[in-house]
Scaffold this motif. Structure first.
Motif, PDB file in Angstrom:
ATOM      1  N   SER A 148      -0.037  15.251 -50.767  1.00 58.14           N
ATOM      2  CA  SER A 148      -0.068  15.384 -49.309  1.00 58.14           C
ATOM      3  C   SER A 148       0.112  14.004 -48.682  1.00 58.14           C
ATOM      4  CB  SER A 148      -1.406  16.001 -48.874  1.00 58.14           C
ATOM      5  OG  SER A 148      -1.527  15.961 -47.472  1.00 58.14           O
ATOM      6  N   LYS A 149       1.070  13.916 -47.751  1.00 55.04           N
ATOM      7  CA  LYS A 149       1.429  12.618 -47.172  1.00 55.04           C
ATOM      8  C   LYS A 149       0.879  12.471 -45.760  1.00 55.04           C
ATOM      9  CE  LYS A 149       5.983  13.153 -49.370  1.00 55.04           C
ATOM     10  NZ  LYS A 149       5.873  12.343 -50.571  1.00 55.04           N
ATOM     11  N   ASN A 166      -6.870  14.340 -45.965  1.00 59.63           N
ATOM     12  CA  ASN A 166      -6.542  14.582 -47.387  1.00 59.63           C
ATOM     13  C   ASN A 166      -7.800  14.537 -48.240  1.00 59.63           C
ATOM     14  OD1 ASN A 166      -3.811  14.869 -47.051  1.00 59.63           O
ATOM     15  ND2 ASN A 166      -3.279  12.803 -47.708  1.00 59.63           N
ATOM     16  N   ARG A 167      -8.630  13.543 -47.983  1.00 58.04           N
ATOM     17  CA  ARG A 167      -9.853  13.400 -48.792  1.00 58.04           C
ATOM     18  C   ARG A 167     -10.768  14.617 -48.615  1.00 58.04           C
ATOM     19  NH1 ARG A 167     -12.969   7.856 -48.557  1.00 58.04           N
ATOM     20  NH2 ARG A 167     -11.379   7.351 -50.102  1.00 58.04           N
ATOM     21  N   ARG A 168     -10.893  15.070 -47.353  1.00 63.86           N
ATOM     22  CA  ARG A 168     -11.754  16.241 -47.112  1.00 63.86           C
ATOM     23  C   ARG A 168     -11.188  17.488 -47.765  1.00 63.86           C
ATOM     24  NH1 ARG A 168     -13.365  16.258 -40.805  1.00 63.86           N
ATOM     25  NH2 ARG A 168     -14.306  18.270 -41.331  1.00 63.86           N
ATOM     26  N   LEU A 169      -9.865  17.640 -47.735  1.00 65.39           N
ATOM     27  CA  LEU A 169      -9.244  18.812 -48.382  1.00 65.39           C
ATOM     28  C   LEU A 169      -9.557  18.794 -49.877  1.00 65.39           C
ATOM     29  CD1 LEU A 169      -5.743  18.659 -46.637  1.00 65.39           C
ATOM     30  CD2 LEU A 169      -7.509  20.402 -46.223  1.00 65.39           C
ATOM     31  N   ASP A 176      -6.268  20.397 -56.364  1.00 64.94           N
ATOM     32  CA  ASP A 176      -6.203  18.936 -56.476  1.00 64.94           C
ATOM     33  C   ASP A 176      -5.199  18.404 -55.472  1.00 64.94           C
ATOM     34  OD1 ASP A 176      -8.066  18.367 -58.539  1.00 64.94           O
ATOM     35  OD2 ASP A 176      -6.678  19.226 -59.984  1.00 64.94           O
ATOM     36  N   ILE A 177      -5.655  17.474 -54.636  1.00 65.75           N
ATOM     37  CA  ILE A 177      -4.787  16.876 -53.612  1.00 65.75           C
ATOM     38  C   ILE A 177      -4.537  15.416 -53.992  1.00 65.75           C
ATOM     39  CG2 ILE A 177      -4.604  16.252 -51.163  1.00 65.75           C
ATOM     40  CD1 ILE A 177      -4.988  19.166 -51.123  1.00 65.75           C
ATOM     41  N   VAL A 178      -3.280  15.047 -54.085  1.00 64.82           N
ATOM     42  CA  VAL A 178      -2.910  13.662 -54.388  1.00 64.82           C
ATOM     43  C   VAL A 178      -2.405  13.044 -53.087  1.00 64.82           C
ATOM     44  CG1 VAL A 178      -1.385  12.198 -55.763  1.00 64.82           C
ATOM     45  CG2 VAL A 178      -2.285  14.328 -56.739  1.00 64.82           C
ATOM     46  N   SER A 179      -3.026  11.935 -52.684  1.00 64.66           N
ATOM     47  CA  SER A 179      -2.799  11.409 -51.342  1.00 64.66           C
ATOM     48  C   SER A 179      -1.758  10.283 -51.327  1.00 64.66           C
ATOM     49  CB  SER A 179      -4.136  10.903 -50.796  1.00 64.66           C
ATOM     50  OG  SER A 179      -3.994  10.448 -49.478  1.00 64.66           O
ATOM     51  N   LEU A 215      -7.783   5.327 -49.700  1.00 61.04           N
ATOM     52  CA  LEU A 215      -7.386   6.620 -49.130  1.00 61.04           C
ATOM     53  C   LEU A 215      -6.069   7.159 -49.679  1.00 61.04           C
ATOM     54  CD1 LEU A 215      -8.384   6.169 -45.383  1.00 61.04           C
ATOM     55  CD2 LEU A 215      -9.314   7.865 -46.974  1.00 61.04           C
ATOM     56  N   ALA A 216      -5.321   6.352 -50.399  1.00 61.22           N
ATOM     57  CA  ALA A 216      -4.044   6.851 -50.952  1.00 61.22           C
ATOM     58  C   ALA A 216      -3.694   6.117 -52.238  1.00 61.22           C
ATOM     59  CB  ALA A 216      -2.916   6.678 -49.929  1.00 61.22           C
TER      60      ALA A 216
END
Ligand code: NIG
Ligand code: FE
Length: 415
Positions: A148-149, A166-169, A176-179, A215-216
C-alpha cells in the motif's frame, strides 16, 4: 499428532513449491500440483503437505475442511496498490470513454492532483475507515498480502498521515500490509513552477521523517514524461537508497523514457507498469534482479491498446509478477482474479504463469517469498479454497470470482 486444521481430499492443490527465489522462464509454468492431497496447519503455519491418506494416518485436527472437487492455492499477493484515498474519480472514466487521455486529464487538473485535497482535509480516522473498506473487499477477493502506497498527500503531514493509516491497517486487519512511501507521485500544484523546491522537501524533510517513524520499507516514484524525469528520478531515488529505503518504480507506463533501465541501475526490488519498456530495460532489470510487476488492469481501464510485453520478458528470463494497481484514477480494480484473466487474454500469459505471477513471484516482488506465496512446510497458512475444478478455471471464469474460503495465518477470514 493433533493440529489446529486439516484441509483434505483436495481436488487440485497448487503448492507453487520450487526454488527459494522468483520463478523465471518455464519455471513460471510449474505450479507444483498435488492431486488428492492434504495440508496440516498448526499455529498459523503449514506443518505438513502430503497425500490425503498419509495426512489422515498421521494427524487429527480441531477443524477439518473437506476440499474435494476444489482448487486449493496460496492466498493472492498484490504487490502494487494505492488503497488509501478518500474519493473515487469515475467522472474521469467517462471522460476517457469520450476520448480524453489519462495524461490530458492530468494536465488539465484532474488525475492524481485532484485526489490530493480530500486526503489533506481528511482526518486520519476518516482516511483509515475508507481504506479499511477497500482492503476488506480485496480480502474477499482472496488477497492475503498486499502493498500500500502513500502519494495522495504530497506534503509531509499528509504523507505521514497516509502511512500511519497503513500501519493501522496492518495492526487491525488479518492481512499483511507492506508500506511504501510515494511522495514523488506528482508535483503538488503549489510547486508546479518550483519543482526543485518540492524535490528538496522530499529529500530533506519527507524521506527522513518517514524513516524516523519507521513508516515505510520502500520508496517509489512515478517516473514518466509528464511527471518525474529520469534525472529527477535518479537524484531522488539514489538519495532514498542512501538513506536506507529499498526501491520500487512506476516505470515506462506510457512512454519509454528509460525508467526500467534506471530501476536496474539502482537495484530496485521491482519496476512496475512497463507498458512501454524497451529491450534494454528488460535486460537491465533481469541483470539487476529487479522483478517486473505488470498491471494489465490499468491498461484495460485506461482503454489503451498496448499491454506490457510479458511474453518477451518471460522469454528473456525476467521474473514477472502481477498486481491490481487498485487506485481511484487509472484502475479501480480490487480483484487479482480479474487481473489474471486480463494477463492471459491481453498479454498471452498462460494460466499457470499468471497464477505464479500473482502468488510466489508477487511475494518476491515484496521480498516476502520466504513467508508467503507458496504452500510449503514452515510457511504462513495463507490459503484460498476455490470453487473450481482446475487452475485454468481461474482466468476462464470472470465476474463473480470463485473464491469459496480465504484463510489467513491459519484462520478462516472469508467463508
Ligand atoms: O499506478 N501511475 C501513477 N499512479 C497510479 C495512478 C494514480 C491515480 O491516477 O490516482 C498508477 O496508475
Ligand atoms: Fe500505481
Amino acid at each position: 499428532m493433533h493440529v489446529d486444521m486439516i484441509i483434505t481430499s483436495i481436488g487440485q492443490l497448487l503448492t507453487l513449491a520450487g526454488p527459494a527465489r522468483a520463478r523465471r522462464g518455464d519455471e513460471m509454468n510449474q505450479l507444483g500440483i498435488v492431486t488428492d492431497g492434504a495440508l496440516a496447519i498448526e499455529k498459523g503455519k503449514i506443518v505438513a503437505i502430503d497425500s490425503a491418506e498419509a495426512i489422515g494416518k498421521k494427524y487429527t485436527a480441531t477443524q477439518m475442511i473437506d476440499a474435494s472437487g476444489k482448487v486449493v492455492m496460496p492466498g493472492f499477493v498484490d504487490p502494487h496498490t494505492h488503497v488509501v484515498f478518500m474519493h473515487t474519480r469515475e467522472k474521469e472514466f467517462e471522460m476517457r470513454i469520450q476520448g480524453k487521455t489519462y495524461v490530458e486529464i492530468s494536465l488539465a487538473g484532474g488525475g492524481i492532483r485532484s485526489s490530493i485535497q480530500s486526503v489533506r482535509d481528511a482526518s486520519e480516522d476518516d482516511l483509515y475507515l475508507r481504506a479499511k473498506k477497500h482492503v476488506q473487499r480485496m480480502m474477499a477477493c482472496g488477497t492475503t498480502t498486499m502493498e500500500s502506497k502513500s502519494g495522495y498527500g504530497l506534503s509531509t503531514r499528509s504523507e505521514l498521515k497516509m502511512l500511519r493509516v497503513n500501519r493501522r491497517l496492518q495492526e487491525d486487519l488479518p492481512v499483511d500490509i507492506v508500506s511504501t512511501f510515494l511522495g514523488a507521485h506528482e508535483f503538488p500544484i503549489e510547486y508546479k513552477d518550483n519543482r526543485d523546491e518540492y524535490i528538496r522537501i522530499l529529500k530533506e524533510e519527507m524521506m527522513p521523517a518517514v524513516l524516523a517513524e519507521n513508516l515505510a520499507e520502500y520508496c517509489d516514484i512515478f517516473t514518466e514524461a509528464h511527471v518525474y524525469t529520469i534525472n529527477q528520478s535518479r537524484d531522488l531515488m539514489a538519495h532514498a537508497k542512501n538513506l536506507g529505503f529499498k526501491l520500487r518504480f512506476h516505470a515506462d507506463e506510457i512512454e519509454p523514457i528509460g525508467g526500467a533501465e534506471l530501476a536496474g541501475e539502482l537495484g530496485a526490488v521491482s519496476a512496475d507498469h512497463l507498458g512501454a519498456c524497451s529491450d534494454a530495460g528488460i535486460v537491465a532489470m533481469r541483470d539487476a534482479g529487479t522483478i517486473a510487476t505488470l498491471l494489465p488492469g490499468t491498461i484495460f481501464s485506461l482503454g489503451m491498446p498496448r499491454y506490457a510485453r510479458a511474453r518477451d520478458m518471460i522469454s528473456a528470463g525476467l521474473p514477472v509478477a502481477l498486481a491490481t494497481d487498485y487506485n481511484p484514477g487509472s484502475c479501480n480494480c480490487d480483484s487479482m482474479s480479474m487481473v489474471i484473466t486480463l494477463a492471459c487474454l491481453q498479454m498471452r500469459m498462460t494460466p499457470a504463469e499468471a497464477i505464479c505471477a500473482s502468488t510466489i513471484n508477487a511475494a518476491y516482488a515484496l521480498e516476502r517469498g520466504d513467508k508467503v506465496g507458496s504452500l510449503e512446510v514452515g510457511k504462513q497458512a495463507d490459503i484460498l479454497v476455490l470453487d473450481a475444478p482446475g487452475y485454468q478455471f481461474i482466468p476462464y471464469h470472470f465476474g463473480s470470482g470463485c473464491i469459496e474460503m480465504v484463510i489467513k495465518n491459519g484462520n478462516i477470514i472469508v467463508n
